[in-house]
Every structure is written in C-alpha cells, then in structure tokens.
Motif scaffolding. Structure first.
Motif, PDB file in Angstrom:
ATOM      1  N   UNK A  54    -102.540  77.297   4.101  1.00 14.68           N
ATOM      2  CA  UNK A  54    -102.830  77.033   2.695  1.00 14.68           C
ATOM      3  C   UNK A  54    -102.585  78.254   1.819  1.00 14.68           C
ATOM      4  N   UNK A  55    -103.005  79.414   2.334  1.00 20.65           N
ATOM      5  CA  UNK A  55    -102.969  80.604   1.489  1.00 20.65           C
ATOM      6  C   UNK A  55    -101.726  81.446   1.703  1.00 20.65           C
ATOM      7  N   UNK A  56    -100.824  80.970   2.522  1.00 21.18           N
ATOM      8  CA  UNK A  56     -99.701  81.832   2.832  1.00 21.18           C
ATOM      9  C   UNK A  56     -98.892  82.133   1.565  1.00 21.18           C
ATOM     10  N   UNK A  57     -98.476  83.360   1.467  1.00 22.80           N
ATOM     11  CA  UNK A  57     -97.691  83.759   0.312  1.00 22.80           C
ATOM     12  C   UNK A  57     -96.459  84.475   0.832  1.00 22.80           C
ATOM     13  N   UNK A  58     -95.366  84.291   0.181  1.00 28.10           N
ATOM     14  CA  UNK A  58     -94.138  84.932   0.636  1.00 28.10           C
ATOM     15  C   UNK A  58     -93.972  86.239  -0.123  1.00 28.10           C
ATOM     16  N   UNK A  59     -93.772  87.294   0.621  1.00 28.73           N
ATOM     17  CA  UNK A  59     -93.532  88.576  -0.020  1.00 28.73           C
ATOM     18  C   UNK A  59     -92.129  88.497  -0.624  1.00 28.73           C
ATOM     19  N   UNK A  60     -92.046  88.561  -1.942  1.00 28.10           N
ATOM     20  CA  UNK A  60     -90.748  88.306  -2.563  1.00 28.10           C
ATOM     21  C   UNK A  60     -89.788  89.481  -2.403  1.00 28.10           C
ATOM     22  N   UNK A  61     -88.509  89.156  -2.376  1.00 29.12           N
ATOM     23  CA  UNK A  61     -87.465  90.187  -2.403  1.00 29.12           C
ATOM     24  C   UNK A  61     -87.051  90.352  -3.849  1.00 29.12           C
ATOM     25  N   UNK A  62     -87.389  91.473  -4.426  1.00 23.24           N
ATOM     26  CA  UNK A  62     -87.053  91.658  -5.831  1.00 23.24           C
ATOM     27  C   UNK A  62     -86.223  92.917  -5.974  1.00 23.24           C
ATOM     28  N   UNK A  63     -85.115  92.738  -6.645  1.00 26.52           N
ATOM     29  CA  UNK A  63     -84.188  93.859  -6.791  1.00 26.52           C
ATOM     30  C   UNK A  63     -84.890  95.019  -7.490  1.00 26.52           C
ATOM     31  N   UNK A  64     -84.788  96.186  -6.903  1.00 24.89           N
ATOM     32  CA  UNK A  64     -85.365  97.352  -7.558  1.00 24.89           C
ATOM     33  C   UNK A  64     -86.813  97.620  -7.165  1.00 24.89           C
ATOM     34  N   UNK A  97     -88.697  95.138 -19.492  1.00 31.26           N
ATOM     35  CA  UNK A  97     -89.098  96.361 -20.200  1.00 31.26           C
ATOM     36  C   UNK A  97     -89.803  97.360 -19.260  1.00 31.26           C
ATOM     37  N   UNK A  98     -89.702  97.114 -17.952  1.00 26.52           N
ATOM     38  CA  UNK A  98     -90.281  97.991 -16.927  1.00 26.52           C
ATOM     39  C   UNK A  98     -91.761  98.233 -17.151  1.00 26.52           C
ATOM     40  N   UNK A 141     -89.449 105.590  -8.614  1.00 25.78           N
ATOM     41  CA  UNK A 141     -90.203 106.218  -7.520  1.00 25.78           C
ATOM     42  C   UNK A 141     -91.726 106.198  -7.694  1.00 25.78           C
ATOM     43  N   UNK A 142     -92.202 105.578  -8.743  1.00 27.03           N
ATOM     44  CA  UNK A 142     -93.651 105.430  -8.871  1.00 27.03           C
ATOM     45  C   UNK A 142     -94.111 104.251  -8.013  1.00 27.03           C
ATOM     46  N   UNK A 201    -104.078  95.787   1.917  1.00 24.96           N
ATOM     47  CA  UNK A 201    -103.445  96.902   1.213  1.00 24.96           C
ATOM     48  C   UNK A 201    -102.035  96.493   0.790  1.00 24.96           C
ATOM     49  N   UNK A 202    -101.723  96.757  -0.479  1.00 25.68           N
ATOM     50  CA  UNK A 202    -100.399  96.431  -1.006  1.00 25.68           C
ATOM     51  C   UNK A 202     -99.803  97.681  -1.659  1.00 25.68           C
ATOM     52  N   UNK A 203     -98.557  97.962  -1.369  1.00 22.31           N
ATOM     53  CA  UNK A 203     -97.873  99.067  -2.047  1.00 22.31           C
ATOM     54  C   UNK A 203     -96.574  98.522  -2.663  1.00 22.31           C
ATOM     55  N   UNK A 204     -96.396  98.811  -3.938  1.00 25.76           N
ATOM     56  CA  UNK A 204     -95.173  98.377  -4.619  1.00 25.76           C
ATOM     57  C   UNK A 204     -94.498  99.615  -5.204  1.00 25.76           C
ATOM     58  N   UNK A 205     -93.267  99.853  -4.796  1.00 34.80           N
ATOM     59  CA  UNK A 205     -92.559 101.028  -5.307  1.00 34.80           C
ATOM     60  C   UNK A 205     -91.369 100.586  -6.152  1.00 34.80           C
ATOM     61  N   UNK A 206     -91.226 101.274  -7.278  1.00 34.34           N
ATOM     62  CA  UNK A 206     -90.063 101.001  -8.120  1.00 34.34           C
ATOM     63  C   UNK A 206     -88.942 101.909  -7.649  1.00 34.34           C
ATOM     64  N   UNK A 207     -87.852 101.277  -7.196  1.00 30.85           N
ATOM     65  CA  UNK A 207     -86.807 102.063  -6.546  1.00 30.85           C
ATOM     66  C   UNK A 207     -85.730 102.556  -7.484  1.00 30.85           C
ATOM     67  N   UNK A 208     -85.554 101.849  -8.608  1.00 31.88           N
ATOM     68  CA  UNK A 208     -84.473 102.273  -9.514  1.00 31.88           C
ATOM     69  C   UNK A 208     -85.000 102.516 -10.921  1.00 31.88           C
TER      70      UNK A 208
END
Lengths: 337, 111
Positions: A111-121, A217-218, A268-269, A330-337
C-alpha cells in the motif's frame, strides 16, 4: 540409534534396565522417551501412569503407602498436564497471529510503496527500516509530469504497530486525493491536519515534513508539522545547517496553520531529511546526540546519495548494544547540476 | 526494558500535582495515561505534572499529553507541565506542542 517406542513394554524394560544397572544409556533413552511423548501430546500424568504400571509389574509387592503415594502423584500431575495442553494451544495461536501480522506487514508495504523517482539533475537516496514488523515511518515521492516538480513527504506516526500503520495508509490516500493545484506544502499539511484530527485516536499524532522542489526556478519550498528538523548541506563550504521550520504536529488541534519557507538550491547542495528514530536511539545507557548523527552523515555525504544513506544506517546498526527504539528513515537529495 | 515509571499524586483542593519519576516510553506511557487522564476529567481542576525526574521521554509520551490536553478542553480543566529537563523540553519545542500546552518556562539543566 534405535527408535524409542512409546509403549508400556518399552518403558518397563528401560526402567528395569536402569534399576538393575544404573546405566547412563537407559537414562538417555528415558529422556528420548519424554521428548517423544511431548511430540505425541502425551500428558505428564500418562507417563506417570505408565511408570506406576511398570513398577507394579516389576515389583508386585509394593507397600500400600508407596502405592497410594504414586496414585497421589498421578492426581497431582493432572492439572499440570492441563496447563501444558493450554500452553500448546497458545503456542499454536501465537504462530497463527504471527502469520497474520506478516500478511498485514506485507500488505502495508504494498500500500505504502513509493518509487524513488529518477529526476535529471537530482541524486536521491532513501532508506527506511522498521523497528518492528509494521512501520510507523513513511516517505513518499510525488512527481508531476507537467511541471517536473518533485514533492517529498517524510512522516512519523506516533503510536506504534498496527494502529500506526493503519493511520499511515489513511495519510497516504488523503494525500493522493488532494487536487493537483493544492500541492504547496503548507496547504497539504493544513489539509492533512484536519484529516488526522478528525480520524485518529486523541493520543495518536503524526509529524511530517513536506517539501516541493521546482527545477524551473531551482527552489525548494517546505513546511513542517512538528517533524524532527532535517539538515541543509552547503556543498561549496562543506557545512551543515539545520532546516528550521516550526509547525505543530498533525492531529493536536483542528486549527493549525503551517508557515511555508523557500530556499534556492545550489549545485552540490543536499537536503537531508530524517525521522526521530534516528535521534531517539541510544547505545546502552547513552543517548545519541544530533551532533553525533551529523558527524556520521558528514562522513558519508560525498558518496552517491543511496550509498550514503545505507552507510549511515549500517554505522548505527554496527554499534554494539545499539537499539532502534523506533523506525529509522533517512533521505538525502543532492542537486547535481 | 526494565526501567519503570513511578507516579505520585497529591491532591489539594482543585490543584492536583503528579510527580513522575523514571522514563516515559511505549512501555510506561499506558501507566501515565491511566493516572493522568481521569484527573483531567474533573471540571475546574488544575493538573500540574512535575517532570523533573524524567530523564527520557519519547514521542509516545507526547501523545499522552496531547490526549490529556484535549481532555482538559472537553472538561474545562487545566494542564501544566513543570520542571522539564532540556531533552524533554526539546521534544515539546520541535513538535511546537509548547505553543498549545502550558509549560513552565524555567530552564533546567540535567543530563
């Protein structure tokens, strides 16, 4: 080894052998006899009955007192035997419940499964490990194909086990049913607060952080309902900052409002979100401080996001005497570009 | 977990003081709930909870105080928490519950 037979003849010969020889082998076989009896649900008083019969055959001239005392023992063992039977029934029931909970747990996962999205950048890592079978932690990614925004919810239901898991499913379905144009964090939390306040037990509440990243707008906009503050990592300075966003937990009153914050995300943040399962754990008698968690995150922050969250979890899992008192997310999201 | 929670209740007219000692977690929270909730159902009562000797509380404890607060609204009584250790106070601050529950403002140290 010869099969131990569950009958009077066998017991009698074992007893006779032992009485004549005091032989260890006979003792060992007696032990096997009692194990086999348990497997066949033979009650303790039945074994005593067999013993009395065997003894009488071997020594027909037992004194009246010995005879009576043996019968006395037989009576005394009857209620013990009943208790043992009850114990067996409970054991079976317990294993039935166990399997029902397993079914519920796997249903919750579906029920709660969530897909970790592939997002450019963006480089996204997420880990969530329940302390028990049913998790009270929850994270969810919402992607919008039209404007490429990414919504991130991380939540912790207070109250554990099955009730917490049920509440979490309710939250997920409420979020899914909100109209597309109400996707800003403060509106989502305000709506959820009303749902929770109306529908869950007064002593249950939920903490949640909701963030929305707009690649156009980042900008990352976010609001928090009493959730453990996450961290913002400044890549250029290699420094962490606490993400301050005060707000009342969901479900405490029906009138809560949630202030929304915004910030620009630089290359890189990182945005680091967690649940208090991470900070409520302790080693032996010592609590783990937030600074300590931060040190561990810092150690692995340069790794790809998924590897980083896994390493942080493993670090705490490895510690001796470490106990998770709560689910760990724990979730980590890094902006690559 | 072998750590327990002791609850001591002193009633003086409308003022009821609950002195807690030990830990409040999923195991001991039901005991706190059983002691605290009935007290909040006395109209006009002022229920004071002394947390000086509570060195650990998890979010289950917060849940008990939220339900006690809701109960004070329903029965027209009052709830006040006093002598919180820093760690416990921080929980009320993170969750912003300090904005709806009366908490004595003296800052205390403690481990």
């Amino acid at each position: 080894m010869e099969n131990t037979k569950l009958d009077l003849d066998n017991y009698r010969s074992l007893l006779k052998e032992y009485l004549l020889t005091k032989n260890e082998t006979a003792l060992y076989q007696a032990e096997q006899f009692s194990k086999l009896s348990m497997q066949h649900n033979i009650s303790p008083e039945e074994i005593i009955h067999v013993h009395i019969e065997a003894l009488k055959e071997l020594y027909p001239d037992l004194t009246q007192e010995v005879n009576d005392s043996l019968n006395f023992l037989l009576e005394a063992m009857i209620s013990y035997g009943l208790a043992y039977q009850e114990f067996q029934t409970l054991r079976e029931k317990q294993s039935e419940l166990q399997s029902e909970i397993s079914v519920a747990a796997s249903m919750q996962q579906t029920l709660l499964s969530t897909v970790k999205p592939e997002i450019k950048g963006l480089d996204i890592g997420a880990i969530s490990v329940p302390a028990n079978q049913m998790s009270g932690d929850y994270y969810h990614f919402v992607t919008d194909k039209e404007d490429d925004t990414l919504g991130i919810a991380i939540a912790d239901v207070i109250g554990k086990g099955i009730p917490a898991a049920l509440a979490m499913s309710m939250i997920k379905y409420s979020m899914d049913s909100f109209p597309e144009n109400q996707r800003n964090p403060s509106a989502i939390l305000e709506n959820l607060n009303r749902v929770v306040e109306r529908n869950v037990d007064p002593s249950m509440f939920i903490t949640m952080f909701y963030g929305l990243y707009n690649p156009g707008n980042e900008t990352f906009s976010y609001a928090s309902a009493g959730h453990e503050p996450g961290f913002y990592y400044h890549g250029d300075q290699d420094e962490f900052e606490e993400i301050e966003a005060r707000g009342l937990v969901l479900g405490a009153t029906d009138q809560a409002t949630y202030r929304q914050f915004e910030r620009k995300i630089k290359k890189n943040d990182c945005i680091i979100l967690l649940t208090d399962g991470v900070t409520e754990c302790r080693i032996g008698d010592r609590f783990i401080e937030r600074d300590e968690i931060l040190q561990v995150i810092k150690k692995y922050i340069q790794l790809p996001a998924q590897e980083a969250v896994e390493q942080v979890y493993k670090h705490f899992e490895r510690l001796q005497e470490f106990q998770f008192r709560d689910d760990f997310t724990l979730i980590i999201i890094r902006k690559e570009v | 977990m072998n750590i327990n929670l002791d609850v001591e209740v002193v009633e003086e007219d409308q003022t009821i003081t609950l002195t807690l000692r030990g830990e409040i977690d999923a195991y001991t929270a039901p005991k706190l709930k059983d002691a605290l909730l009935p007290l909040t159902k006395k109209p006009g009562a002022e229920v004071i909870v002394d947390l000086e000797q509570i060195n650990y509380m998890d979010s289950t404890g917060l849940g008990v105080f939220i339900s006690a607060l809701k109960s004070t609204k329903e029965y027209d009584s009052e709830l006040k928490l006093i002598q919180l250790q820093d760690r416990v106070r921080r929980l009320f601050e993170i969750t912003s519950l300090d904005s709806i529950i009366t908490i004595e403002s003296t800052v205390r140290g403690g481990n």
